[in-house]
Design a protein around this motif. Structure first.
Motif, PDB file in Angstrom:
ATOM      1  N   ARG A  13       0.834  -1.203   0.000  1.00  0.00           N
ATOM      2  CA  ARG A  13       0.000   0.000   0.000  1.00  0.00           C
ATOM      3  C   ARG A  13       0.871   1.255   0.000  1.00  0.00           C
ATOM      4  N   ILE A  14       0.356   2.304  -0.643  1.00  0.00           N
ATOM      5  CA  ILE A  14       1.036   3.595  -0.515  1.00  0.00           C
ATOM      6  C   ILE A  14       0.273   4.509   0.445  1.00  0.00           C
ATOM      7  N   HIS A  15      -1.026   4.279   0.604  1.00  0.00           N
ATOM      8  CA  HIS A  15      -1.813   5.077   1.537  1.00  0.00           C
ATOM      9  C   HIS A  15      -1.653   4.484   2.937  1.00  0.00           C
ATOM     10  N   ASP A  16      -1.533   5.348   3.919  1.00  0.00           N
ATOM     11  CA  ASP A  16      -1.362   4.916   5.303  1.00  0.00           C
ATOM     12  C   ASP A  16      -0.125   4.024   5.460  1.00  0.00           C
ATOM     13  N   ASN A  17       0.944   4.394   4.772  1.00  0.00           N
ATOM     14  CA  ASN A  17       2.188   3.646   4.829  1.00  0.00           C
ATOM     15  C   ASN A  17       3.206   4.480   5.603  1.00  0.00           C
ATOM     16  N   ALA A  18       3.466   4.094   6.840  1.00  0.00           N
ATOM     17  CA  ALA A  18       4.335   4.882   7.724  1.00  0.00           C
ATOM     18  C   ALA A  18       5.747   5.037   7.171  1.00  0.00           C
ATOM     19  N   ALA A  19       6.298   3.984   6.594  1.00  0.00           N
ATOM     20  CA  ALA A  19       7.664   4.055   6.064  1.00  0.00           C
ATOM     21  C   ALA A  19       7.748   5.031   4.899  1.00  0.00           C
ATOM     22  N   TRP A  53       1.224 -11.656  -6.649  1.00  0.00           N
ATOM     23  CA  TRP A  53       2.328 -10.753  -6.309  1.00  0.00           C
ATOM     24  C   TRP A  53       2.690  -9.864  -7.489  1.00  0.00           C
ATOM     25  N   ALA A  54       2.772 -10.445  -8.681  1.00  0.00           N
ATOM     26  CA  ALA A  54       3.143  -9.679  -9.870  1.00  0.00           C
ATOM     27  C   ALA A  54       2.132  -8.561 -10.133  1.00  0.00           C
ATOM     28  N   ARG A  55       0.854  -8.880 -10.004  1.00  0.00           N
ATOM     29  CA  ARG A  55      -0.176  -7.853 -10.214  1.00  0.00           C
ATOM     30  C   ARG A  55      -0.115  -6.783  -9.133  1.00  0.00           C
ATOM     31  N   GLY A  56       0.153  -7.192  -7.908  1.00  0.00           N
ATOM     32  CA  GLY A  56       0.273  -6.226  -6.822  1.00  0.00           C
ATOM     33  C   GLY A  56       1.441  -5.275  -7.008  1.00  0.00           C
ATOM     34  N   VAL A  57       2.559  -5.804  -7.457  1.00  0.00           N
ATOM     35  CA  VAL A  57       3.737  -4.965  -7.681  1.00  0.00           C
ATOM     36  C   VAL A  57       3.505  -4.031  -8.864  1.00  0.00           C
ATOM     37  N   SER A  58       2.813  -4.516  -9.873  1.00  0.00           N
ATOM     38  CA  SER A  58       2.484  -3.670 -11.028  1.00  0.00           C
ATOM     39  C   SER A  58       1.589  -2.498 -10.596  1.00  0.00           C
ATOM     40  N   ALA A  59       0.606  -2.765  -9.763  1.00  0.00           N
ATOM     41  CA  ALA A  59      -0.266  -1.707  -9.250  1.00  0.00           C
ATOM     42  C   ALA A  59       0.520  -0.731  -8.371  1.00  0.00           C
TER      43      ALA A  59
END
Length: 102
Positions: A13-19, A53-59
């Motif tokens: 996730r990019i939203h609500d991602n503390a790092a 995983w591949a689709r998640g990384v692409s997104a």
């Protein structure tokens, strides 16, 4: 330029991602995803899970592109290879700080 490295592990996730938020507050960000197909297969991940995983990384890449953050990919054999891969990325880009969610 004080580049920050964000290691995306299993939370893509990019939203609500503390790092990601902490890194972006300190300077420009470069993101990295380490793919360990050998280790994943040892843990029972089949073709469907690898495709997931591949689709998640692409997104993730598309989302990060919208923020002008490049996503680097590195293939590693085992999880134990992660520190070496991360150090190589940091050295390649002159990065001094690593951020990740634990």
């Amino acid at each position: 330029m004080n580049l920050q490295l964000v290691w995306f592990r299993s939370d893509l996730r990019i939203h609500d991602n503390a790092a990601l938020a902490a890194a972006a507050a300190k300077g420009p960000v470069v993101a990295v995803f380490l793919r360990s197909i050998e280790q994943w297969r040892d843990h029972g991940h089949g073709a469907n899970k690898l495709d997931f995983w591949a689709r998640g990384v692409s997104a993730l890449k598309a989302s990060l592109n919208g923020l002008n953050i490049p996503l680097l990919h590195r293939d590693i054999g085992r999880f134990d290879d992660a520190p070496k891969a991360l150090l190589e990325v940091a050295r390649e880009h002159g990065i001094k700080q690593l951020h990740f969610n634990y």
